[in-house]
Design a protein around this motif. Structure first.
Motif: not given
Length: 271
Positions: A40-49, A14-16, A75-76, A22-26
């Motif tokens: 396939s996708a690139v998701v931005s966190g502390s770096r690009q994943y 649930d937490a993830v 979460k990504h 949140g990541y999608l909304a941001e």
């Protein structure tokens, strides 16, 4: 090939799930593409994943190169799946089909040959599909896999983040689809050896590496059991030797695999 909120919730905590929302909304999904069921996708966190999911697979067969080591998907992955739920990217497979149908055969062959000449991974997949036998030995494959460990964190011996072993698992799958289990066994053995010898340097993403090891070991047993030459008995000897000399906390898995293979060989011989 439908994505539902319930389906996404089933593969994460649930937490993830909330963090993925949140990541999608941001707007952290920087790039996303779809060909058929593969996204396939690139998701931005502390770096690009880098993220990859299969919308047609059970539980979406998710992969991400982030260091997440908790239960279920990260979460990504969740953010990407929720994006597909709300606004799936267009399928570029149709465009590929149109261009392939329109391409001149000689130009297409020249393009393919030029690409294969410079892409060793794709070249090996090509040989797996259209060739007669594996062109690489366990040692050669093992060297390539070991190099991935070295390149992941070149300044330190320790490996903190997941390594994408998809190219080798895809290669083994390709061989198996062609009914060439001996060649697939070579790939699985290279993965098993490399993961066994490098596991002690792993300090993070333990679930990822453990799952990769288990998948490679199971694939090796399945392919070895189907061989009619001395490869099967050689495989038992290899597994027994690794149980004695390999990473201590993997010994039980090697012993289990050796026992399973012996039993399958005994049943196959009528013993």
């Amino acid at each position: 090939m439908s994505v539902t909120e319930e389906g996404v919730r089933n593969i994460c905590t649930d937490a993830v799930f909330e963090r993925g929302e949140g990541y999608l909304a941001e707007g952290r999904i920087r790039e996303i593409h779809r060909v058929g069921a593969t996204v396939s996708a690139v998701v931005s966190g502390s770096r690009q994943y880098d993220v990859r999911v299969d919308l047609a697979a059970d539980e979406f067969d998710p992969w991400c190169d982030c260091p997440y080591d908790g239960p279920g998907a990260c979460k990504h992955v969740v953010a990407v799946l929720l994006r597909c739920l709300d606004d799936a990217p267009p399928d570029e497979g149709d465009r590929l089909d149109v261009e392939l149908d329109a391409a001149d055969p000689d130009d297409l062959r020249a393009f393919l040959r030029d690409t294969l000449a410079t892409d060793a991974t794709l070249r090996e997949r090509f040989f797996a599909r259209f060739g007669e036998s594996s062109t690489r030995s366990v040692e050669e494959l093992r060297t390539a896999i070991d190099r991935r460990f070295e390149e992941t964190n070149p300044e330190y011996y320790v490996v903190f983040e997941p390594i994408d072993f998809a190219e080798w698992f895809d290669l083994a799958d390709e061989y198996r689809e062609q009914g060439r289990n001996g060649s697939a066994a070579v790939v699985y053995r290279a993965l098993v050896e490399s993961l066994d010898d490098n596991m002690e340097r792993v300090d993070g993403a333990y679930d990822h590496f453990s799952q990769a090891f288990a998948r490679a070991l199971d694939g090796y047993v399945e392919c070895a059991a189907d061989r009619e030459d001395h490869g099967a008995t050689d495989a038992v000897a290899f597994l027994e030797e690794r149980a004695e000399s390999g990473t201590s906390y993997l010994a039980d898995q090697f012993e289990r695999a050796a026992s399973e293979l012996r039993e399958r060989l005994a049943r196959g011989s009528g013993g």
